[in-house]
Structure formats: structure tokens, C-alpha cells
Design a protein around this motif. Structure first.
Motif, short mmCIF file in Angstrom:
data_model
loop_
_atom_site.label_atom_id
_atom_site.label_comp_id
_atom_site.label_asym_id
_atom_site.label_seq_id
_atom_site.Cartn_x
_atom_site.Cartn_y
_atom_site.Cartn_z
N ASP A 20 65.93 40.14 23.92
CA ASP A 20 66.69 40.65 23.77
C ASP A 20 66.67 42.36 23.13
O ASP A 20 67.57 43.06 23.85
CB ASP A 20 67.10 40.52 21.62
N TYR A 21 65.69 43.25 23.03
CA TYR A 21 65.43 44.30 23.31
C TYR A 21 65.55 44.82 24.87
O TYR A 21 65.99 45.42 24.78
CB TYR A 21 63.78 45.14 22.73
N PHE A 22 65.38 44.56 25.68
CA PHE A 22 65.06 44.92 26.76
C PHE A 22 66.53 44.51 27.25
O PHE A 22 66.94 45.34 28.28
CB PHE A 22 63.66 44.11 27.52
N LYS A 23 66.51 43.02 27.10
CA LYS A 23 68.16 43.01 27.64
C LYS A 23 69.26 43.88 27.35
O LYS A 23 70.04 44.48 27.63
CB LYS A 23 69.28 41.46 26.94
N GLU A 24 69.40 44.78 25.75
CA GLU A 24 70.52 45.34 25.19
C GLU A 24 70.02 47.01 26.00
O GLU A 24 70.97 47.45 25.82
CB GLU A 24 69.79 45.66 23.81
N LYS A 25 69.07 46.95 26.62
CA LYS A 25 68.07 48.54 27.02
C LYS A 25 68.51 48.67 28.53
O LYS A 25 68.61 49.31 29.47
CB LYS A 25 67.50 48.54 26.65
N GLY A 26 69.15 46.96 28.43
CA GLY A 26 69.86 47.00 30.08
C GLY A 26 68.10 47.07 31.12
O GLY A 26 68.68 47.71 32.25
N ILE A 27 67.71 47.04 30.92
CA ILE A 27 66.07 46.83 31.40
C ILE A 27 65.43 45.50 31.19
O ILE A 27 64.82 44.64 31.34
CB ILE A 27 64.67 47.52 30.32
N GLU A 28 65.05 45.42 33.27
CA GLU A 28 65.18 44.44 33.57
C GLU A 28 63.70 44.14 33.50
O GLU A 28 62.05 45.13 33.29
CB GLU A 28 65.53 45.01 35.08
N PHE A 29 62.99 42.33 33.21
CA PHE A 29 62.11 42.46 33.38
C PHE A 29 61.71 40.66 33.38
O PHE A 29 62.64 39.94 33.93
CB PHE A 29 61.30 41.66 31.81
N GLU A 30 60.45 40.41 33.78
CA GLU A 30 60.16 38.97 34.42
C GLU A 30 59.24 38.45 33.32
O GLU A 30 58.24 38.35 32.32
CB GLU A 30 59.34 39.49 34.89
N GLU A 31 59.73 36.72 32.89
CA GLU A 31 59.52 36.40 31.68
C GLU A 31 58.98 35.55 32.30
O GLU A 31 58.58 34.24 33.48
CB GLU A 31 60.98 35.59 31.56
N LEU A 32 57.35 34.60 31.88
CA LEU A 32 56.25 33.97 32.10
C LEU A 32 56.22 33.61 30.83
O LEU A 32 55.29 33.31 30.01
CB LEU A 32 54.83 34.69 32.47
N LYS A 33 56.53 32.41 30.73
CA LYS A 33 56.29 31.27 29.75
C LYS A 33 55.37 30.64 29.39
O LYS A 33 54.23 30.41 30.94
CB LYS A 33 57.69 30.07 29.84
N THR A 34 54.29 30.48 28.34
CA THR A 34 52.91 30.27 28.35
C THR A 34 52.85 28.65 28.24
O THR A 34 51.56 28.17 28.00
CB THR A 34 52.87 31.06 27.02
N GLU A 35 54.37 28.01 28.22
CA GLU A 35 53.77 26.44 28.08
C GLU A 35 53.31 26.22 29.68
O GLU A 35 52.53 25.28 29.96
CB GLU A 35 55.40 26.03 28.26
N ASP A 36 53.53 26.96 30.52
CA ASP A 36 53.19 27.03 31.78
C ASP A 36 51.35 27.32 31.98
O ASP A 36 51.14 28.67 31.46
CB ASP A 36 53.67 27.66 33.14
N SER A 37 49.81 26.34 31.82
CA SER A 37 49.57 26.95 31.21
C SER A 37 48.37 28.20 32.18
O SER A 37 47.58 28.83 32.02
CB SER A 37 48.34 25.45 31.02
N LYS A 38 48.74 28.28 33.31
CA LYS A 38 48.14 28.94 34.22
C LYS A 38 49.17 30.40 33.61
O LYS A 38 48.19 31.36 33.56
CB LYS A 38 49.23 29.03 35.48
N ASN A 39 50.17 30.62 33.08
CA ASN A 39 50.16 31.62 32.04
C ASN A 39 49.94 31.89 31.39
O ASN A 39 49.64 33.11 31.05
CB ASN A 39 52.03 31.63 31.83
N ALA A 40 50.12 30.79 30.45
CA ALA A 40 49.02 31.23 29.18
C ALA A 40 47.28 31.77 29.78
O ALA A 40 47.19 32.36 28.76
CB ALA A 40 48.55 29.59 28.21
#
Length: 75
Positions: A20-40
Motif C-alpha cells: 500500500d505504501y509503494f502504491k500510495e507513493k506511485g512507486i513500481e515494485f515486483e511482488e514475489l509471493k513466498t507461497e512459491d517455494s522458489k521465492n521463499a
């Protein structure tokens, strides 16, 4: 623009705050969900622990949601 990755979990309230913080600031980011074991595994490797969010601002690693540290890393 700085490249930002955020390792998150669906059930993590601090992860939602960070996104939410990044979205409010208009800052792009890549989200990597740790439900995917590779990301974890990757998040654990770069942070040395299993908690999320892990925020990577071009190699500067921030563990947890800390707006002050994020602002510093973005400069």
C-alpha cells in the motif's frame, strides 16, 4: 527509477502495508509471493531469516515494513 522487489505472504499484514505504501507513493515494485517455494528460498537467502516482508531496493535489503528505511534506500 530504482528496481524494487517485495517478498510477501498472502496472510502478512505488514506485507499489505508495504505494498500500500509503494502504491500510495506511485512507486513500481515486483511482488514475489513466498507461497512459491522458489521465492521463499530466495527471500530467506538474501535476508538470513524467514519473516516477510523482505524488501530489496537494488540490493539494499529491508526486513519488515519500515517506511524510514525504505525512504533512505530510495534516495
Amino acid at each position: 527509477m530504482k528496481k524494487i522487489k517485495i517478498y510477501t505472504s498472502e496472510t502478512c499484514p505488514h506485507c499489505h502495508s508495504a505494498k500500500d505504501y509503494f502504491k500510495e507513493k506511485g512507486i513500481e515494485f515486483e511482488e514475489l509471493k513466498t507461497e512459491d517455494s522458489k521465492n521463499a528460498e530466495e527471500a530467506q537467502e538474501i535476508s538470513g531469516q524467514t519473516g516477510v516482508p523482505v524488501i530489496d531496493v537494488e540490493g539494499k535489503i529491508i526486513i519488515g515494513f519500515d517506511a524510514e528505511k525504505i525512504e533512505k534506500a530510495l534516495k
